[in-house]
Every structure is written in structure tokens, then in C-alpha cells.
Design a protein around this motif. Structure first.
Motif, PDB file in Angstrom:
ATOM      1  N   LYS A  20     -20.776   9.492   1.488  1.00 34.91           N
ATOM      2  CA  LYS A  20     -21.431  10.776   1.273  1.00 34.91           C
ATOM      3  C   LYS A  20     -22.115  11.263   2.542  1.00 34.91           C
ATOM      4  N   PHE A  21     -22.284  10.359   3.479  1.00 37.27           N
ATOM      5  CA  PHE A  21     -22.914  10.706   4.747  1.00 37.27           C
ATOM      6  C   PHE A  21     -21.884  10.930   5.847  1.00 37.27           C
ATOM      7  N   VAL A  22     -20.982   9.981   6.043  1.00 40.24           N
ATOM      8  CA  VAL A  22     -19.974  10.096   7.085  1.00 40.24           C
ATOM      9  C   VAL A  22     -18.634   9.623   6.545  1.00 40.24           C
ATOM     10  N   CYS A  23     -17.606  10.377   6.856  1.00 42.39           N
ATOM     11  CA  CYS A  23     -16.264  10.044   6.370  1.00 42.39           C
ATOM     12  C   CYS A  23     -15.266  10.207   7.517  1.00 42.39           C
ATOM     13  N   PRO A  24     -14.467   9.146   7.809  1.00 44.38           N
ATOM     14  CA  PRO A  24     -13.477   9.259   8.883  1.00 44.38           C
ATOM     15  C   PRO A  24     -12.413  10.299   8.558  1.00 44.38           C
ATOM     16  N   VAL A  25     -11.854  10.892   9.592  1.00 42.86           N
ATOM     17  CA  VAL A  25     -10.809  11.898   9.441  1.00 42.86           C
ATOM     18  C   VAL A  25      -9.504  11.322   9.974  1.00 42.86           C
ATOM     19  N   ASP A  26      -8.471  11.373   9.126  1.00 46.29           N
ATOM     20  CA  ASP A  26      -7.156  10.848   9.505  1.00 46.29           C
ATOM     21  C   ASP A  26      -6.239  12.020   9.830  1.00 46.29           C
ATOM     22  N   PHE A  27      -5.861  12.118  11.107  1.00 44.15           N
ATOM     23  CA  PHE A  27      -5.002  13.220  11.543  1.00 44.15           C
ATOM     24  C   PHE A  27      -3.521  12.830  11.551  1.00 44.15           C
ATOM     25  N   SER A  28      -3.174  11.627  11.079  1.00 41.81           N
ATOM     26  CA  SER A  28      -1.801  11.144  11.206  1.00 41.81           C
ATOM     27  C   SER A  28      -0.812  12.035  10.469  1.00 41.81           C
ATOM     28  N   SER A  29      -1.161  12.454   9.245  1.00 44.56           N
ATOM     29  CA  SER A  29      -0.229  13.298   8.487  1.00 44.56           C
ATOM     30  C   SER A  29      -0.077  14.665   9.146  1.00 44.56           C
ATOM     31  N   THR A  30      -1.177  15.181   9.673  1.00 47.03           N
ATOM     32  CA  THR A  30      -1.101  16.488  10.343  1.00 47.03           C
ATOM     33  C   THR A  30      -0.246  16.407  11.601  1.00 47.03           C
ATOM     34  N   CYS A  76     -18.062  20.519  16.364  1.00 46.89           N
ATOM     35  CA  CYS A  76     -18.272  21.833  15.765  1.00 46.89           C
ATOM     36  C   CYS A  76     -18.811  21.665  14.355  1.00 46.89           C
ATOM     37  N   VAL A  77     -19.339  22.759  13.803  1.00 49.56           N
ATOM     38  CA  VAL A  77     -19.816  22.792  12.424  1.00 49.56           C
ATOM     39  C   VAL A  77     -18.690  23.288  11.532  1.00 49.56           C
ATOM     40  N   VAL A  78     -18.487  22.594  10.407  1.00 43.34           N
ATOM     41  CA  VAL A  78     -17.407  22.922   9.485  1.00 43.34           C
ATOM     42  C   VAL A  78     -18.017  23.366   8.158  1.00 43.34           C
ATOM     43  N   HIS A  79     -17.610  24.539   7.668  1.00 44.60           N
ATOM     44  CA  HIS A  79     -18.059  25.066   6.372  1.00 44.60           C
ATOM     45  C   HIS A  79     -19.588  25.128   6.255  1.00 44.60           C
ATOM     46  N   GLY A  80     -20.281  25.242   7.363  1.00 41.70           N
ATOM     47  CA  GLY A  80     -21.711  25.456   7.335  1.00 41.70           C
ATOM     48  C   GLY A  80     -22.565  24.243   7.037  1.00 41.70           C
ATOM     49  N   GLN A  81     -22.003  23.220   6.357  1.00 43.91           N
ATOM     50  CA  GLN A  81     -22.797  22.072   5.929  1.00 43.91           C
ATOM     51  C   GLN A  81     -22.294  20.744   6.488  1.00 43.91           C
ATOM     52  N   TYR A  82     -21.244  20.762   7.288  1.00 43.52           N
ATOM     53  CA  TYR A  82     -20.675  19.531   7.831  1.00 43.52           C
ATOM     54  C   TYR A  82     -20.471  19.698   9.326  1.00 43.52           C
ATOM     55  N   VAL A  83     -20.485  18.586  10.032  1.00 46.90           N
ATOM     56  CA  VAL A  83     -20.274  18.625  11.462  1.00 46.90           C
ATOM     57  C   VAL A  83     -19.165  17.640  11.816  1.00 46.90           C
ATOM     58  N   LEU A  84     -18.224  18.096  12.615  1.00 48.70           N
ATOM     59  CA  LEU A  84     -17.136  17.242  13.078  1.00 48.70           C
ATOM     60  C   LEU A  84     -17.581  16.542  14.349  1.00 48.70           C
ATOM     61  N   MET A  85     -17.457  15.199  14.345  1.00 48.13           N
ATOM     62  CA  MET A  85     -17.874  14.393  15.488  1.00 48.13           C
ATOM     63  C   MET A  85     -16.732  13.470  15.876  1.00 48.13           C
ATOM     64  N   ALA A  86     -16.698  13.084  17.144  1.00 50.34           N
ATOM     65  CA  ALA A  86     -15.577  12.264  17.611  1.00 50.34           C
ATOM     66  C   ALA A  86     -15.987  11.439  18.821  1.00 50.34           C
ATOM     67  N   ASP A  87     -15.275  10.321  19.006  1.00 48.46           N
ATOM     68  CA  ASP A  87     -15.370   9.508  20.213  1.00 48.46           C
ATOM     69  C   ASP A  87     -13.998   8.900  20.454  1.00 48.46           C
ATOM     70  N   LYS A  88     -13.915   7.895  21.306  1.00 45.96           N
ATOM     71  CA  LYS A  88     -12.623   7.291  21.623  1.00 45.96           C
ATOM     72  C   LYS A  88     -11.982   6.618  20.421  1.00 45.96           C
ATOM     73  N   GLN A  89     -12.795   6.228  19.445  1.00 42.93           N
ATOM     74  CA  GLN A  89     -12.257   5.540  18.276  1.00 42.93           C
ATOM     75  C   GLN A  89     -11.680   6.493  17.252  1.00 42.93           C
ATOM     76  N   GLY A  90     -12.028   7.754  17.281  1.00 41.26           N
ATOM     77  CA  GLY A  90     -11.502   8.703  16.319  1.00 41.26           C
ATOM     78  C   GLY A  90     -12.507   9.773  15.968  1.00 41.26           C
ATOM     79  N   ALA A  91     -12.168  10.532  14.941  1.00 43.67           N
ATOM     80  CA  ALA A  91     -13.009  11.643  14.498  1.00 43.67           C
ATOM     81  C   ALA A  91     -13.570  11.348  13.117  1.00 43.67           C
ATOM     82  N   ARG A  92     -14.676  11.976  12.823  1.00 47.75           N
ATOM     83  CA  ARG A  92     -15.301  11.793  11.523  1.00 47.75           C
ATOM     84  C   ARG A  92     -16.133  13.031  11.191  1.00 47.75           C
ATOM     85  N   VAL A  93     -16.322  13.255   9.908  1.00 46.95           N
ATOM     86  CA  VAL A  93     -17.114  14.380   9.415  1.00 46.95           C
ATOM     87  C   VAL A  93     -18.434  13.843   8.873  1.00 46.95           C
TER      88      VAL A  93
END
Length: 662
Positions: free
Chosen positions: A646-656, A483-500
């Protein structure tokens, strides 16, 4: 029901349904006949909005006595003679239906005298019996057509006429359109015996502008741009206005094809598209444009009222108009810059010596805020007047903002003294004139930060193909778009995890990939109309010195003279750019590069172009995000900068997830 031939009267009245819509339609047909006859003066008299009387008198070549009766017959004309003539029509009228149709619904008198006759003759025809009666009369050389009691024998048509004021307004607008199409013809318009409009013959540019002002108003003249362009048998000339001359209604839109008034959908779309990024949705462009094309390349016989035409090369005409107007508007937007690049069609007035002297006297007063910011951003260097006095912390941006807010609150005249803006900011350490000119040129070449970092960013091609995610595992690909997040970022994912992923950076990487030169040169896409650029000696020298590099970048240029060149083609990413500004800036930037191996220029030029071309959005859609990601993966294969946060940043869902388990 038996099949039979329609009576001549009924056939003419049916034809009149197409030709004679209202009194203005009659005026149009009669005035066009006068223009076709070579008239240089046309007098139009109207009574009761045209319902009672329409009289059109001209000083054209006239009609011989033997042809007067024939002129009122159906399908009688002197303007075409064969099928070849029909395929190359230059006259305004050619069907031979106008006079016959008008006479079938009115009492018509046609009076004429050619130069070869000493006596004038008149032909009278009335809608009842259609019989033509000839009689001698007095009349100067030329023709007069008098139409009385329009629709007297068709009450159903007459009752649909509007008020006298409304019908005359339509006639007035028609005469305006005709007056703009033939500047050399004097046209007088009277209503109920009173002279309403008088358009004198215009032989000079000043007289033409007076007629334009009389028709379109002084606001149009103040904001108008002159257009003149010719290419492969197509000629476009006339006047358009800058966005400041736009109106809230589309009543100042005049277009002509081979001198014929047009409301063509293709032409209107090209003009509207050229103003797409300049006007608000509730604004309308204003223009007076003329298109001349080979008669064999246009079909004028596709509309009953001849308001539309069909071009044989419709796409060529559309793009020709679009590019000409887009370039003119782009150039007008740069009119305040020190150097204006002249296009092949836009003639800009030169600066007078007095004006130039005044500009030189006001150099310090014309220094813009961005120049001061550029001075502050460049690190101090030995020899600079304020070297050693600059603060270590970069808090100047806050000072600028505070100063602006203070001025806004206290008024623009707050703190004004006899000092120039430079002395108010720096005191005795104000930038010198040479520094101001240097920083101004730097700002026109590219963004300051872009120029300072272009060399360091040039080696973006060697990229790491893997990155560590939050769990310490390597990321081999971006994954699937979620999905698109805040109009300027896209959330992407595969088996290894998610990233913005930043879509702004992805857009920049895409443009850079399109402008990256590999083993083969970038493909140059020819411009529909070659663009003429006037350049400085330094820019011309850079164009000659770096010609091979420009060819590799897909920029095809040819010398045109000592101070100008023609741009024949550019690569695809540059097609929609303002080339009149972009290419001279590119040459200015290339001229500043150090004398090294030319091939090492390519990454720097590609990066510079990327920084100028990329235009980030604030509201990317999901489909746009998918297209961008797919294209950069195809362009860069396994060399995307996955280690660039600045291009791609992993997302850590562990705390959530931990919070959800509580």
C-alpha cells in the motif's frame, strides 16, 4: 528661486489637502473632537451632501472663550504636550490641524460654552483672510462647529465632489463606524432637515445587539460569535460571524484599535487568513472587532488620515488575532456536538432545562446514519440483541446506498410512519439507547475503522528495510523521484528498477515519524495564546493519569480547575489542528486503553494522533512529493516499510517492452 516661509493661508490649504478629502472627512474630524471632549450626545446636520452645510453639535466639556481663537490656529491642540504624550496617544485627534485646515477651505463658525462660563462665545473664520472674529451668543454647555460652503474658495477641489447622494452615503457609512465604536454615545444624523439615523445610547448587551443589528443587519446578528480574549497586554473583543454570515462584498468589516477606526493591512490579513479554509474566494468575512493595546506599543501617526497604525510587535498581534478567530470558528463548527469545549474567550450559552428535555425525548429521532453504519461494522458478539442474525456477507453498505438513492428519487418523506429511524432499520432489534450513546461517542473519538485497527497498527515502527522487486531483486531504497502520477502517486526509479509510491501513505508515515517518541521527548512548541478546555470527569482523569505520556508527546497541559485545563504547547504536527476537538478526543481514547505498562501506550497514542492529523490530498505537486520522500527517508533512515504494497509497489515494464518489440 529664493527660499521663503509659506503664508499661513497657503500652508493651511496644503494641510487641508491631506485632512479634508471630502465632506465625510470633515464630519470625521469634528465628531472625533466631540468624542475626545467627553460628549454623550452628538447631533450631525448635513445639507446637500455636506457641500452646503455640515453642523456637529455635542454636549462635551466645551472650549473657554480665551482659547476659541487659538483653537482655529494651526498645530493648536490640548491633547498632547510633550514627546512622551506623542508616544502614548489615547485621543482620536492630536495633530491640531483639523479646525485650521477646515476653516481654510470653508466658512467656519465655532461656538462653545464650558461649564465654568455663563455666556457662550462663537469664533468665525473664513478662508479668504483667516481672521478670527469673536462674539457672544446663546448656546448650552458643549460645542457646535458649523461648516458652510465647503471648498468655496478652491473651485478645483469642489468640482471633484460627487453627487449629493454619493457624498451623503460616505457620511452615513462613517457615522455607522463611529456608532459601533462608542455604544455609550447617542448619535443623530440629519440630511436636509430630515432625521435619517438615530443611534440611541446602549448600556446593556441587548441594547448593544440592537445597535449592531441597526448597523450591520439582522443576518449579522443571527450568525455572530462573541469574541473576548486577553493576553500579555493585548485585548481582542467584539463579534465575528460564522461562514454562513459571509457576504459577497466586504462592506461589513469594522475594526478598531484603541477605539480608532482602522483599515490596517496587518489586521485584515490576519482576519482573512483565519477564514481561509471557511470561505470561497468570492466571499468576504463580516466582523466588528476591537483591539486594545498599550498606547506605547502602537504608532498611530503613520497615515495622514490615521487609517493605518504600526505595531511594535506586529507578528505577535497578527498571530494573536489569527489564533483567536481560528479557534472561535473551529468551535462554532462543533456547536452541534453533545459536548462543546469552551475556549478561554468564547462564551457559549447554556442549554435550558426545557431544551434538554426535548432533546432527551427525541433521542431516537436524532440518531445519525453514521451511528447505524458503526453498529453494522462492529462484529456481532454474544449478548448483542441481533447476535446470530447478522448476514455473513458485508453488503450493508450497498443497502445504505440503495436506500439513500430511493429516498432521493421518491422524496425525503418516502416510507415515513410512526416508527423511529432505529425501528425502521432494525425493527424490534434496534440499538438500545446505551448502544447508540456508546457508538456516538466512538464516532466522535475517531473514525470507526481507525479505532478498531489502531492497536494492530501501533507496531508499525519495526519495519523491513528491503523488499523484492518484480525481478526478484531486493530494493534497498526508494530511488529518485521521476514524476507525479494521478495526483496521489509518485514514480521513482534507480538502477534496480522503477516503483510507484503512494503519497497518501507517505504522508501518514511522515506524520507518524514526527510523532514517534524516541529517547527524548517530542519538543513542545508553546501556543501564542494558551487554550482553555472544559472536559468531562473521565477526560480529566485520563489527563491526570497519562500526564507523563502527554509530556513525552510534547503536549504541555496545566490544570485550571476541577473540570478544565490549559493547553500551553503542542508538538509541531499538531500546531495547525483544531485542538479544541482533537485533545479531548485524545483523552477519551486514552481513557479506554487497558491498564498496562504506560510506555506501551505511546505507539498507540502516536498512531491515533497520526490517523487524525493526516489529511491526504488529491493533487500533490512534484515539489511536495520530493519534500515528503526526502523527509520520510530522513525520519526513518533504513526502516521504511518497503514491503508494504500500500506504500510502495514495483513496476514491471516487461510486458510493455515486449509489446513494443512486436
Amino acid at each position: 528661486m529664493t527660499i521663503k516661509i509659506l503664508p499661513a493661508r497657503l500652508a493651511n490649504q496644503i494641510a487641508a489637502g491631506e485632512v479634508v478629502e471630502r465632506p465625510a472627512s470633515v464630519v470625521k474630524e469634528l465628531v472625533e473632537n466631540s468624542l475626545d471632549s467627553g460628549a454623550t450626545r452628538i447631533d450631525v446636520d448635513i445639507e446637500k451632501g455636506g457641500a452646503k452645510l455640515i453642523r456637529v453639535r455635542d454636549n462635551g466639556k466645551g472650549i473657554a472663550k480665551e482659547e476659541l481663537g487659538l483653537a482655529l490656529s494651526r498645530h493648536a491642540t490640548s491633547k498632547i504636550d510633550s514627546l512622551d504624550d506623542l508616544e502614548a496617544i489615547m485621543s482620536l485627534g492630536f495633530r491640531g490641524e483639523a479646525l485650521a485646515s477646515i476653516s481654510s477651505v470653508s466658512r467656519l463658525t465655532l461656538t462653545s460654552r464650558p461649564v465654568t462660563q455663563e455666556q457662550a462665545w462663537s469664533a468665525y473664520s473664513e478662508g479668504r483672510d483667516m481672521q478670527v472674529r469673536l462674539q457672544p451668543t446663546g448656546h448650552p454647555i458643549g460645542t457646535t462647529v458649523e461648516v458652510l460652503d465647503l471648498f468655496f474658495n478652491t473651485p478645483a477641489r469642489r468640482k471633484f465632489l460627487r453627487t449629493e447622494k454619493t457624498e451623503f452615503t460616505h457620511i452615513d457609512e462613517l457615522i455607522k463606524r463611529i456608532a459601533l465604536s462608542r455604544f455609550e454615545v447617542t448619535i443623530n444624523l440629519k440630511h436636509n432637515g430630515k432625521l435619517v439615523k438615530q443611534y440611541r445610547s446602549a448600556q446593556t448587551k441587548v441594547q448593544e445587539e440592537r445597535r449592531i443589528a441597526a448597523v450591520c443587519g439582522s443576518a449579522f446578528v443571527r450568525n455572530m460569535l462573541n469574541i473576548e480574549l486577553e493576553h500579555n497586554g493585548l485585548k481582542l473583543y467584539g463579534w465575528i460571524t460564522t461562514p454562513e454570515g459571509a457576504k459577497q462584498q466586504g462592506d461589513l468589516q469594522y475594526c478598531y484599535v484603541n477605539g480608532r477606526m482602522m483599515r490596517d493591512k496587518l489586521i485584515n490579513h490576519a482576519i482573512r487568513q483565519s477564514y481561509e479554509n471557511s470561505l470561497r474566494p468570492d466571499q468576504f468575512a463580516t466582523y466588528v472587532l476591537f483591539i486594545d493595546v498599550e498606547p506605547s506599543q502602537v504608532d498611530v501617526n503613520v497615515h495622514p488620515a490615521k487609517h493605518e497604525v504600526r505595531f511594535h510587535q506586529a507578528r505577535l498581534v497578527h498571530d494573536f488575532i489569527y489564533q483567536a478567530l481560528t479557534d472561535a470558528l473551529a468551535q462554532s463548527a462543533c456547536i452541534d456536538k453533545p459536548t462543546i469545549n469552551q475556549s478561554a474567550f468564547h462564551k457559549q450559552e447554556s442549554v435550558t432545562p426545557v431544551h434538554q428535555a426535548n432533546m432527551q425525548q427525541n433521542d431516537s429521532a436524532m440518531v445519525c446514519e453514521s451511528v447505524y453504519e458503526a453498529v453494522e461494522r462492529v462484529p456481532a458478539y454474544p449478548g448483542r440483541v441481533d447476535y446470530g442474525n447478522q448476514p455473513t456477507s458485508n453488503n450493508h453498505a450497498g443497502q445504505i446506498q440503495e436506500t439513500r438513492q430511493t429516498k432521493d428519487w421518491l422524496g425525503s418523506d418516502y416510507g415515513k410512519k410512526d416508527k423511529s429511524p432505529a425501528k425502521e432499520r432494525y425493527g424490534e432489534h434496534s440499538p438500545s439507547k446505551q448502544q447508540v450513546e456508546a457508538y456516538t461517542e466512538l464516532l466522535q473519538t475517531a473514525d470507526v475503522n481507525t479505532c478498531l485497527t489502531a492497536e494492530s497498527d501501533a507496531e508499525i515502527c519495526p519495519m523491513s528495510d528491503t523488499s523484492l522487486n518484480a525481478a526478484g531483486e531486493t530494493i534497498e531504497a526508494l530511488g529518485k523521484v521521476i514524476c507525479v502520477v494521478h495526483g496521489q502517486y509518485v514514480l521513482m526509479a534507480d538502477k534496480q528498477g522503477a516503483r510507484v509510491v503512494s503519497l497518501t501513505q507517505a504522508q501518514r508515515i511522515r506524520i507518524l515519524g514526527q510523532l514517534r517518541v524516541g529517547n527524548e521527548n517530542l519538543k513542545s512548541q508553546p501556543l501564542l495564546v494558551p487554550l482553555s478546555l472544559s472536559l468531562s470527569p473521565i477526560q480529566m482523569q485520563a489527563a491526570d493519569h497519562h500526564r507523563n505520556l502527554l509530556i513525552k508527546l510534547g503536549i504541555d497541559i496545566k490544570p485550571r480547575g476541577a473540570d478544565s485545563l490549559m493547553v500551553m504547547g503542542v508538538p509541531q504536527p499538531l500546531r495547525q489542528q483544531n485542538l479544541q476537538q482533537l485533545l479531548p478526543d485524545l483523552l477519551s481514547y486514552a481513557a479506554k486503553l487497558s491498564e498496562i505498562e504506560q510506555n506501551s501506550y505511546l505507539p498507540q497514542l502516536s498512531t491515533w494522533l497520526t490517523n487524525r492529523v493526516v489529511s491526504p490530498k488529491s493533487d500533490y505537486t512534484l515539489s511536495e512529493a520530493i519534500n515528503i520522500v526526502a523527509e520520510i527517508e530522513q525520519l526513518w533512515q533504513n526502516k521504511l516499510p518497503l514491503d508494504d504494497r500500500k506504500f510502495v509497489c514495483p513496476v514491471d515494464f516487461s510486458s510493455t517492452i515486449a509489446a513494443m518489440k512486436l
